[in-house]
Design a protein around this motif. Structure first.
Motif, PDB file in Angstrom:
ATOM      1  N   SER A   1       0.818  -1.210   0.000  1.00  0.00           N
ATOM      2  CA  SER A   1       0.000   0.000   0.000  1.00  0.00           C
ATOM      3  C   SER A   1       0.850   1.259   0.000  1.00  0.00           C
ATOM      4  CB  SER A   1      -0.926   0.007   1.220  1.00  0.00           C
ATOM      5  OG  SER A   1      -0.178   0.100   2.429  1.00  0.00           O
ATOM      6  N   VAL A   2       2.127   1.140   0.338  1.00  0.00           N
ATOM      7  CA  VAL A   2       3.048   2.271   0.252  1.00  0.00           C
ATOM      8  C   VAL A   2       3.798   2.257  -1.080  1.00  0.00           C
ATOM      9  CG1 VAL A   2       5.133   3.315   1.228  1.00  0.00           C
ATOM     10  CG2 VAL A   2       3.336   2.470   2.737  1.00  0.00           C
ATOM     11  N   ALA A   3       4.329   1.102  -1.470  1.00  0.00           N
ATOM     12  CA  ALA A   3       5.177   1.023  -2.663  1.00  0.00           C
ATOM     13  C   ALA A   3       4.386   1.233  -3.948  1.00  0.00           C
ATOM     14  CB  ALA A   3       5.897  -0.325  -2.692  1.00  0.00           C
ATOM     15  N   VAL A   4       3.236   0.575  -4.087  1.00  0.00           N
ATOM     16  CA  VAL A   4       2.485   0.650  -5.343  1.00  0.00           C
ATOM     17  C   VAL A   4       1.959   2.063  -5.612  1.00  0.00           C
ATOM     18  CG1 VAL A   4       0.451  -0.208  -6.568  1.00  0.00           C
ATOM     19  CG2 VAL A   4       1.922  -1.800  -5.326  1.00  0.00           C
ATOM     20  N   PRO A   5       1.267   2.738  -4.656  1.00  0.00           N
ATOM     21  CA  PRO A   5       0.824   4.114  -4.954  1.00  0.00           C
ATOM     22  C   PRO A   5       1.976   5.077  -5.218  1.00  0.00           C
ATOM     23  CG  PRO A   5      -0.348   3.241  -3.061  1.00  0.00           C
ATOM     24  CD  PRO A   5       0.763   2.288  -3.350  1.00  0.00           C
ATOM     25  N   ALA A   6       3.081   4.932  -4.488  1.00  0.00           N
ATOM     26  CA  ALA A   6       4.215   5.834  -4.711  1.00  0.00           C
ATOM     27  C   ALA A   6       4.783   5.665  -6.111  1.00  0.00           C
ATOM     28  CB  ALA A   6       5.297   5.573  -3.659  1.00  0.00           C
ATOM     29  N   VAL A   7       4.918   4.425  -6.567  1.00  0.00           N
ATOM     30  CA  VAL A   7       5.449   4.176  -7.915  1.00  0.00           C
ATOM     31  C   VAL A   7       4.483   4.676  -8.984  1.00  0.00           C
ATOM     32  CG1 VAL A   7       6.063   2.361  -9.555  1.00  0.00           C
ATOM     33  CG2 VAL A   7       6.905   2.247  -7.211  1.00  0.00           C
ATOM     34  N   LEU A   8       3.195   4.404  -8.816  1.00  0.00           N
ATOM     35  CA  LEU A   8       2.220   4.814  -9.823  1.00  0.00           C
ATOM     36  C   LEU A   8       2.101   6.337  -9.904  1.00  0.00           C
ATOM     37  CD1 LEU A   8      -0.648   2.192  -9.329  1.00  0.00           C
ATOM     38  CD2 LEU A   8       1.144   2.233 -11.070  1.00  0.00           C
ATOM     39  N   LEU A   9       2.093   7.018  -8.759  1.00  0.00           N
ATOM     40  CA  LEU A   9       2.008   8.477  -8.772  1.00  0.00           C
ATOM     41  C   LEU A   9       3.251   9.104  -9.407  1.00  0.00           C
ATOM     42  CD1 LEU A   9       0.444   9.255  -5.271  1.00  0.00           C
ATOM     43  CD2 LEU A   9      -0.605   9.618  -7.513  1.00  0.00           C
ATOM     44  N   ALA A  10       4.420   8.609  -9.023  1.00  0.00           N
ATOM     45  CA  ALA A  10       5.655   9.137  -9.606  1.00  0.00           C
ATOM     46  C   ALA A  10       5.714   8.849 -11.103  1.00  0.00           C
ATOM     47  CB  ALA A  10       6.867   8.535  -8.898  1.00  0.00           C
TER      48      ALA A  10
ATOM     49  N   VAL B   1       2.931  11.315 -12.883  1.00  0.00           N
ATOM     50  CA  VAL B   1       3.292  12.743 -12.881  1.00  0.00           C
ATOM     51  C   VAL B   1       4.613  12.970 -13.608  1.00  0.00           C
ATOM     52  CG1 VAL B   1       3.793  14.736 -11.421  1.00  0.00           C
ATOM     53  CG2 VAL B   1       2.010  13.116 -10.744  1.00  0.00           C
ATOM     54  N   GLY B   2       5.621  12.164 -13.292  1.00  0.00           N
ATOM     55  CA  GLY B   2       6.937  12.363 -13.904  1.00  0.00           C
ATOM     56  C   GLY B   2       6.938  12.143 -15.397  1.00  0.00           C
ATOM     57  N   SER B   3       6.230  11.113 -15.872  1.00  0.00           N
ATOM     58  CA  SER B   3       6.219  10.837 -17.313  1.00  0.00           C
ATOM     59  C   SER B   3       5.463  11.910 -18.086  1.00  0.00           C
ATOM     60  CB  SER B   3       5.605   9.466 -17.573  1.00  0.00           C
ATOM     61  OG  SER B   3       4.268   9.392 -17.088  1.00  0.00           O
ATOM     62  N   VAL B   4       4.350  12.406 -17.531  1.00  0.00           N
ATOM     63  CA  VAL B   4       3.578  13.446 -18.225  1.00  0.00           C
ATOM     64  C   VAL B   4       4.407  14.730 -18.344  1.00  0.00           C
ATOM     65  CG1 VAL B   4       1.586  14.971 -18.020  1.00  0.00           C
ATOM     66  CG2 VAL B   4       1.320  12.526 -17.629  1.00  0.00           C
ATOM     67  N   ILE B   5       5.009  15.160 -17.246  1.00  0.00           N
ATOM     68  CA  ILE B   5       5.821  16.377 -17.290  1.00  0.00           C
ATOM     69  C   ILE B   5       7.037  16.180 -18.187  1.00  0.00           C
ATOM     70  CG2 ILE B   5       7.204  17.963 -15.906  1.00  0.00           C
ATOM     71  CD1 ILE B   5       5.357  17.429 -13.573  1.00  0.00           C
TER      72      ILE B   5
END
Length: 329
Positions: free
Chosen positions: A111-120, A123-127
């Motif tokens: 629940s910590v690793a999966v949301p952190a990876v997906l959010l990064a 956001v990072g790929s779009v920018i």
């Protein structure tokens, strides 16, 4: 006089086209079939699926088994069924089942690793794609922001932020997301800046296609395999970072439990109850190694120049490896 016709000295030239002809056919082999042909990657994928299913379905099935205390059976050695199947991995100093706690801790870790990876990743790929496509001032600003974030050690930044604010799952996800953003941003920017000068992008521009549509339809599908491979590797890093922060006491806090917190709580019992740290540490190692192996396979499977190797049978793959090494030397 009898004339003799010389036979070809070798069949090597005839064999080469046969091997090269198999490369295009390999590009049409489904990914799942390629995965099954690689035993190590198959085992890694099966382990990750089992761990994920355990993290999702295990805690509801266990109920309160992970928090039930039995002081009479504290620090029971593993590999014994005297106290039921939940005691197969032993118990902790409070008599709680190690197996049940490992299953509940898997959900917390994921629940910590999966949301952190997906959010990064999102956001990072779009920018990064936006900055790499438009170049100029937008690219400069995005890269300078990434450089500022990367100038601080990510784990040290997480320690400082979590020390100032209350350590919680939400804050932990937010901190790990921000610290891993530059990795995706720089990768997406590099790929997008190279693609924006391709002929098919110029053709789409000539027909009046908007920049957003070009990024969505032409750039993103090409960059996605690289980003997914990177996300698999980043999952290992984020999970290890969460375990490290929980081990230091500023990550997951009781009554919640994670693999890193279990290792931290069991370190004082290393000599008398080794299983308190061994099994959580083993779960971390198995998960990270499996994800790393799967990421290595995905890198080849998503590379058009290397994908044909995975489509070959194992015997043909072994014969092709020495030939490739000779050609590159």
């Amino acid at each position: 006089m009898s004339t003799s016709i010389d036979k070809p000295a070798s069949n090597a030239p005839a064999a080469a086209p046969a091997e090269s002809a198999s490369a295009p056919r390999g590009s049409h082999v489904p990914l799942w079939r390629m995965l099954l042909r690689d035993r190590v990657a198959t085992v890694a994928a099966v382990l990750l699926v089992l761990i994920a299913l355990t993290a999702v379905l295990g805690p509801p099935l266990l109920g309160d088994s992970a928090t039930d205390q039995d002081l009479k059976n504290a620090n029971q050695a593993p590999f014994s069924l005297d106290h039921g199947w939940l005691g197969i991995l032993g118990t902790d100093p409070l008599g709680q089942s190690m197996l049940a706690r490992l299953i509940v801790a898997a959900r917390t870790t994921f629940s910590v690793a999966v949301p952190a990876v997906l959010l990064a990743l999102a956001v990072g790929s779009v920018i990064g794609m936006w900055a790499g496509y438009h170049r100029g001032r937008r690219e400069t600003v995005a890269m300078r922001v990434a450089d500022v974030i990367m100038s601080f050690p990510s784990l040290l930044m997480a320690v400082v932020v979590l020390y100032v604010f209350s350590p919680s799952i939400a804050n932990l996800v937010l901190v790990l997301t921000v610290t891993r953003l530059p990795v995706y941003l720089r990768t997406a920017r590099s790929e997008s800046s190279e693609l924006q000068s391709r002929l098919f992008v110029d053709a789409a521009r000539t027909f009046g296609t908007s920049s957003g549509a070009i990024i969505r339809r032409h750039v993103f599908p090409i960059v996605l395999p690289t980003l997914l491979t990177l996300a698999t590797l980043e999952f290992c890093y984020v999970m290890l970072a969460e375990s490290s922060l929980s081990f230091l006491g500023i990550g997951i806090q009781p009554p919640d439990v994670s693999w890193g917190l279990m290792v931290s709580q069991g370190r004082t019992y290393l000599q008398s109850a080794w299983w308190l740290t061994f099994f959580p540490g083993l779960a971390i190692v198995i998960t990270t190694v499996s994800a790393t192996v799967l990421a290595s396979w995905a890198r080849l499977a998503t590379d058009p120049a290397q994908r044909w190797r995975l489509a070959l049978p194992r015997k043909a793959r072994r014969r092709a490896a020495p030939a490739t090494q000779e050609a590159t030397s």
